[in-house]
Design an enzyme around this catalytic site. Structure first.
Site, PDB file in Angstrom:
ATOM      1  N   ILE A 105      28.743  62.416  48.731  1.00  0.00           N
ATOM      2  CA  ILE A 105      29.223  61.999  47.347  1.00  0.00           C
ATOM      3  C   ILE A 105      29.671  60.579  47.138  1.00  0.00           C
ATOM      4  O   ILE A 105      29.814  59.816  48.047  1.00  0.00           O
ATOM      5  CB  ILE A 105      30.640  62.797  47.132  1.00  0.00           C
ATOM      6  CG1 ILE A 105      31.035  62.795  45.669  1.00  0.00           C
ATOM      7  CG2 ILE A 105      31.878  62.278  48.138  1.00  0.00           C
ATOM      8  CD1 ILE A 105      32.147  63.666  45.086  1.00  0.00           C
ATOM      9  N   CYS A 106      29.406  60.222  45.691  1.00  0.00           N
ATOM     10  CA  CYS A 106      29.460  58.711  45.188  1.00  0.00           C
ATOM     11  C   CYS A 106      28.850  57.853  45.994  1.00  0.00           C
ATOM     12  O   CYS A 106      27.398  57.794  45.674  1.00  0.00           O
ATOM     13  CB  CYS A 106      31.113  58.641  45.251  1.00  0.00           C
ATOM     14  SG  CYS A 106      31.804  57.388  44.257  1.00  0.00           S
ATOM     15  N   HIS A 107      29.317  57.060  46.661  1.00  0.00           N
ATOM     16  CA  HIS A 107      28.567  55.906  47.353  1.00  0.00           C
ATOM     17  C   HIS A 107      28.141  56.263  48.658  1.00  0.00           C
ATOM     18  O   HIS A 107      27.057  55.366  49.163  1.00  0.00           O
ATOM     19  CB  HIS A 107      29.488  54.680  47.433  1.00  0.00           C
ATOM     20  CG  HIS A 107      29.830  53.740  46.106  1.00  0.00           C
ATOM     21  ND1 HIS A 107      30.655  54.304  45.295  1.00  0.00           N
ATOM     22  CD2 HIS A 107      29.165  52.763  45.762  1.00  0.00           C
ATOM     23  CE1 HIS A 107      30.762  53.328  44.284  1.00  0.00           C
ATOM     24  NE2 HIS A 107      29.808  52.531  44.520  1.00  0.00           N
TER      25      HIS A 107
END
Length: 180
Positions: A105-107
């Site tokens: 998730i995300c970065h």
């Protein structure tokens, strides 16, 4: 199923660790905190220090063989550190080579780029990773959650903390279907 949650010693976005962790517990899985060092990790709430969590296993002393799946929480510093650690990158790559499901998730997809496992896959992430993912051979989409089954394993990705509910539902469904 034992699920590895891989984080750096500091910099993980706390909510991206704790919500998927609790979802795994609620679904009857055994989450295991894996890091590059023993001791504790320091989580963050954006740029502010949050809680610490005890490391249960250390990269280099454990292997993908011990787990049914891998979750990579985000935070900007977390994957940036992990992608510079050869043992962490090899640990991630092993999940792909063994055909085990992975969720990021995300970065967190930065670590996947370094492991060279995104070529030919469709992913989502925090928008600033779009060019990095495309340059690594992935197709980037702006979706709440993306499940890619191109390759030896399934990969679940999400963009940001606001997508956590959909992320948790998707990764638990995929991990459950992979036989845990």
């Amino acid at each position: 199923m034992r699920i590895a949650f891989l984080t750096a010693p500091e910099g993980v976005e706390q909510v991206e660790l704790t919500e998927p962790w609790q979802a795994a517990v609620d679904a009857g899985h055994e989450p295991v905190l894996v890091s590059t060092q023993s001791g504790k990790i320091q989580a963050f709430d954006h740029l502010d220090k949050a809680d610490t969590f005890p490391v249960q296993e250390v990269v280099g002393e454990t292997s993908a063989d011990s787990f049914g799946g891998l979750v990579l929480p985000g935070g900007v510093a977390n994957p940036d550190f992990l992608r510079t650690d050869e043992k962490a990158v090899a640990f991630v790559r092993d999940f792909f080579e063994q055909g085990r499901p992975v969720a990021a998730i995300c970065h967190a997809p930065w670590t996947l780029v370094e492991a060279d496992v995104v070529r030919g896959r469709v992913l989502t992430s925090w928008p600033s990773l779009r060019t990095d993912l495309r340059n690594a051979g992935a197709t980037w989409v702006d979706e709440q959650v993306q499940i890619c089954d191109h390759g030896p394993n399934k990969l679940v990705t999400s963009r940001k903390p606001d997508d956590l509910k959909a992320f948790c539902e998707a990764y638990l469904e995929v991990f459950g279907s992979e036989g845990g």
